[in-house]
Design an enzyme around this catalytic site. Structure first.
Site, PDB file in Angstrom:
ATOM      1  N   CYS A   1       0.841  -1.207   0.000  1.00 61.10           N
ATOM      2  CA  CYS A   1       0.000   0.000   0.000  1.00 61.10           C
ATOM      3  C   CYS A   1       0.873   1.253   0.000  1.00 61.10           C
ATOM      4  O   CYS A   1       1.458   1.615   1.022  1.00 61.10           O
ATOM      5  CB  CYS A   1      -0.925  -0.023   1.217  1.00 61.10           C
ATOM      6  SG  CYS A   1      -1.989   1.426   1.337  1.00 61.10           S
TER       7      CYS A   1
ATOM      8  N   CYS B   1      -0.629   4.110   2.147  1.00 65.66           N
ATOM      9  CA  CYS B   1      -0.426   3.890   3.589  1.00 65.66           C
ATOM     10  C   CYS B   1       1.024   4.164   3.989  1.00 65.66           C
ATOM     11  O   CYS B   1       1.291   4.833   4.977  1.00 65.66           O
ATOM     12  CB  CYS B   1      -0.739   2.439   3.969  1.00 65.66           C
ATOM     13  SG  CYS B   1      -2.302   1.819   3.348  1.00 65.66           S
ATOM     14  N   ASP B   2       1.969   3.611   3.225  1.00 67.90           N
ATOM     15  CA  ASP B   2       3.352   3.529   3.704  1.00 67.90           C
ATOM     16  C   ASP B   2       4.356   4.372   2.928  1.00 67.90           C
ATOM     17  O   ASP B   2       5.506   4.494   3.352  1.00 67.90           O
ATOM     18  CB  ASP B   2       3.814   2.054   3.676  1.00 67.90           C
ATOM     19  CG  ASP B   2       2.963   1.192   4.596  1.00 67.90           C
ATOM     20  OD1 ASP B   2       2.469   1.717   5.612  1.00 67.90           O
ATOM     21  OD2 ASP B   2       2.789  -0.002   4.299  1.00 67.90           O
TER      22      ASP B   2
HETATM   23  P1  FAD Z   1     -11.443  -5.436   5.719  1.00 66.44           P
HETATM   24  O1  FAD Z   1     -10.711  -4.592   6.673  1.00 66.44           O
HETATM   25  O2  FAD Z   1     -10.662  -6.368   4.853  1.00 66.44           O
HETATM   26  O3  FAD Z   1     -12.520  -6.270   6.558  1.00 66.44           O
HETATM   27  C1  FAD Z   1     -13.251  -7.302   5.977  1.00 66.44           C
HETATM   28  C2  FAD Z   1     -13.734  -8.209   7.084  1.00 66.44           C
HETATM   29  O4  FAD Z   1     -14.643  -9.161   6.532  1.00 66.44           O
HETATM   30  C3  FAD Z   1     -12.602  -9.018   7.743  1.00 66.44           C
HETATM   31  O5  FAD Z   1     -12.620  -8.809   9.137  1.00 66.44           O
HETATM   32  C4  FAD Z   1     -12.919 -10.465   7.381  1.00 66.44           C
HETATM   33  O6  FAD Z   1     -12.580 -11.377   8.415  1.00 66.44           O
HETATM   34  C5  FAD Z   1     -14.419 -10.417   7.159  1.00 66.44           C
HETATM   35  N1  FAD Z   1     -14.913 -11.440   6.248  1.00 66.44           N
HETATM   36  C6  FAD Z   1     -14.444 -11.716   4.990  1.00 66.44           C
HETATM   37  N2  FAD Z   1     -15.176 -12.713   4.452  1.00 66.44           N
HETATM   38  C7  FAD Z   1     -16.113 -13.066   5.376  1.00 66.44           C
HETATM   39  C8  FAD Z   1     -17.145 -14.040   5.396  1.00 66.44           C
HETATM   40  N3  FAD Z   1     -17.348 -14.843   4.352  1.00 66.44           N
HETATM   41  N4  FAD Z   1     -17.927 -14.146   6.508  1.00 66.44           N
HETATM   42  C9  FAD Z   1     -17.718 -13.323   7.586  1.00 66.44           C
HETATM   43  N5  FAD Z   1     -16.739 -12.391   7.615  1.00 66.44           N
HETATM   44  C10 FAD Z   1     -15.954 -12.264   6.528  1.00 66.44           C
HETATM   45  N6  FAD Z   1      -5.446   1.882   5.348  1.00 66.44           N
HETATM   46  C11 FAD Z   1      -5.267   3.158   5.761  1.00 66.44           C
HETATM   47  O7  FAD Z   1      -6.181   3.985   5.650  1.00 66.44           O
HETATM   48  N7  FAD Z   1      -4.072   3.558   6.317  1.00 66.44           N
HETATM   49  C12 FAD Z   1      -3.040   2.697   6.539  1.00 66.44           C
HETATM   50  O8  FAD Z   1      -1.973   3.075   7.042  1.00 66.44           O
HETATM   51  C13 FAD Z   1      -3.232   1.342   6.143  1.00 66.44           C
HETATM   52  N8  FAD Z   1      -2.236   0.435   6.354  1.00 66.44           N
HETATM   53  C14 FAD Z   1      -2.455  -0.877   6.086  1.00 66.44           C
HETATM   54  C15 FAD Z   1      -1.486  -1.802   6.411  1.00 66.44           C
HETATM   55  C16 FAD Z   1      -1.697  -3.147   6.196  1.00 66.44           C
HETATM   56  C17 FAD Z   1      -0.643  -4.141   6.612  1.00 66.44           C
HETATM   57  C18 FAD Z   1      -2.906  -3.577   5.557  1.00 66.44           C
HETATM   58  C19 FAD Z   1      -3.145  -5.054   5.284  1.00 66.44           C
HETATM   59  C20 FAD Z   1      -3.875  -2.648   5.182  1.00 66.44           C
HETATM   60  C21 FAD Z   1      -3.673  -1.294   5.442  1.00 66.44           C
HETATM   61  N9  FAD Z   1      -4.633  -0.324   5.110  1.00 66.44           N
HETATM   62  C22 FAD Z   1      -4.462   0.963   5.538  1.00 66.44           C
HETATM   63  C23 FAD Z   1      -5.837  -0.661   4.325  1.00 66.44           C
HETATM   64  C24 FAD Z   1      -7.067  -0.864   5.228  1.00 66.44           C
HETATM   65  O9  FAD Z   1      -6.770  -1.838   6.186  1.00 66.44           O
HETATM   66  C25 FAD Z   1      -8.263  -1.314   4.378  1.00 66.44           C
HETATM   67  O10 FAD Z   1      -8.519  -0.368   3.348  1.00 66.44           O
HETATM   68  C26 FAD Z   1      -9.527  -1.445   5.223  1.00 66.44           C
HETATM   69  O11 FAD Z   1      -9.325  -2.320   6.307  1.00 66.44           O
HETATM   70  C27 FAD Z   1     -10.692  -1.974   4.386  1.00 66.44           C
HETATM   71  O12 FAD Z   1     -11.805  -2.135   5.210  1.00 66.44           O
HETATM   72  P2  FAD Z   1     -12.997  -3.129   4.819  1.00 66.44           P
HETATM   73  O13 FAD Z   1     -13.953  -3.065   5.962  1.00 66.44           O
HETATM   74  O14 FAD Z   1     -13.468  -2.843   3.465  1.00 66.44           O
HETATM   75  O15 FAD Z   1     -12.337  -4.586   4.708  1.00 66.44           O
END
Ligand code: FAD
Ligand code: NAP
Length: 312
Positions: free
Chosen positions: A134, A137-138
């Site tokens: 990302c 992010c980084d």
């Molecule tokens: P997710 O956070 O991916 O959440 C999806 C959830 O759905 C998960 O908890 C998963 O377990 C659940 N799930 C999936 N399938 C199922 C299913 N079939 N049944 C039940 N549950 C399910 N963003 C920033 O803004 N700043 C940063 O500095 C940053 N740094 C990051 C560093 C890392 C290492 C990573 C991996 C990501 C980073 N991001 C950062 C990106 C950020 O984490 C994501 O954009 C954000 O979490 C997306 O949110 P979301 O709710 O769409 O999905």
């Protein structure tokens, strides 16, 4: 029957849970297969969530979110959803891995996505300690330093251009000599003086020590190894969207999808199916940031409330 089923408990799902319950829906369940918080809980530092200052981890950021939602009545069920289907009466059926199912009037799907790994030595060991997927992010951590980008698609080239504005130099490492990216993006990359193309170069190994990454070794076409000394390696070799819950018995998707497996939505997070919304990293053109996922969750929740109330 649930007023709203929320699938996934990351920033998008938790915010959808907050807004649906606080906005008046009585019977809302968030289905999360693991601990709530989503993928940001894997991050050792988040600097770009508005209003948050000081050094906090992704876990620190997310810990209060579930409690805040529960205060307004959000139910959390630790279950893996296997499929979201829709009956002829328009009611959604939430099928779960334990064989049980629930019915819901509306659904917000927030299951996220995951960047692919390239598979070179050291990639996992140094992930989060110099290896990143990302740039938004980084990238800032490498301000005025040199970095390497791996990949030859639109994402790699666009992120290389983004990093070139922050870093002194970007080595764009690609395993072939031609890119998959749009022609104008390729032209912009070639016209950027601080991007060096390292072509026909297969990443072999990222190396470093306790302080993080020191560099990467790539194998060139003639079999020789080139060492590039950089503290940051950005890997953009494709993305897996967690869209499995939308796949129906006949293999089709419940709603319209992009060719890359993201859910097509409008600005209200509405999908092509009435009452079905998608939010966060799994929807098309997602910026893949916590603040954006949370914003999507709020937008989807307001639309779900209107749908359940019949104002749609
Ligand atoms: P997710 O956070 O991916 O959440 C999806 C959830 O759905 C998960 O908890 C998963 O377990 C659940 N799930 C999936 N399938 C199922 C299913 N079939 N049944 C039940 N549950 C399910 N963003 C920033 O803004 N700043 C940063 O500095 C940053 N740094 C990051 C560093 C890392 C290492 C990573 C991996 C990501 C980073 N991001 C950062 C990106 C950020 O984490 C994501 O954009 C954000 O979490 C997306 O949110 P979301 O709710 O769409 O999905
Ligand atoms: P992608 O198009 O699949 O490109 C992945 C790149 O990574 C390819 O160049 C591939 O090399 C390389 N790669 C794959 N595995 C590798 C490995 N193990 N080691 C080294 N390199 C590896 O993925 P993407 O760039 O994320 O794009 C996904 C889709 O979204 C594409 O269709 C893209 O057009 C679209 N997209 C569009 C935009 C836009 O329109 N602005 C922006 C971003 C993404 P090879 O080329 O040799 O296979």
């Amino acid at each position: 029957m649930l007023d709203c089923a929320i699938i996934g408990g990351g920033p998008a799902g938790l915010t959808a849970g907050l807004y649906t319950t606080r906005g008046g829906l009585d019977n809302v369940t968030m289905f999360e297969k693991g601990m709530p918080g989503g993928q940001i809980t894997m991050s050792s530092e988040i600097e770009n969530y508005p209003g948050v200052t000081g050094h906090i981890t992704g876990m620190d950021l997310m810990i209060p979110w579930p409690e805040q939602c529960q205060r307004f009545g959000l139910k959390h069920e630790m279950s893996e959803v296997t499929r979201v289907a829709r009956g002829e009466d328009g009611i959604f059926i939430i099928q779960k891995s334990d064989g049980t199912s629930d019915e819901a009037k509306s659904v917000i799907v927030c299951t996220g996505s995951a960047p692919k790994r390239a598979g070179f030595v050291g990639e996992d060991t140094f992930f989060g300690r110099g290896v990143s997927t990302c740039a938004t992010c980084d990238g800032f951590f490498y301000k005025n330093k040199e970095v390497a980008v791996i990949g030859g698609g639109d994402t790699a080239l666009e992120e290389a251009l983004y990093l070139a504005k922050i870093c002194t130099k970007v080595y764009l490492i690609h395993r072939r000599d031609s890119f998959r990216s749009a022609p104008n993006t390729i032209a912009r990359v070639k016209g950027t003086p601080n991007i060096e193309l390292v072509l026909n170069a297969v990443p072999e190994e990222v190396f470093g020590g306790a302080m993080g990454v020191d560099g990467i070794r790539v194998k060139l076409q003639d079999g020789s190894l080139r060492q590039i000394d950089v503290p940051g390696i950005f890997v953009f070799v494709g993305n897996n969207v967690n869209n499995q819950v939308l796949i129906q018995e006949d293999g089709s998707f419940l709603c319209d999808m992009t060719p890359w497996g993201e859910v097509k939505v409008d600005l209200s997070m509405k999908t092509s199916v009435p009452g079905l919304f998608a939010a966060g990293d799994m929807r098309e053109s997602a910026p893949k940031q916590v603040v954006c996922a949370a914003g999507d969750g709020a937008v989807a929740a307001l639309q779900a409330i209107a749908f359940v109330d019949g104002h749609h």
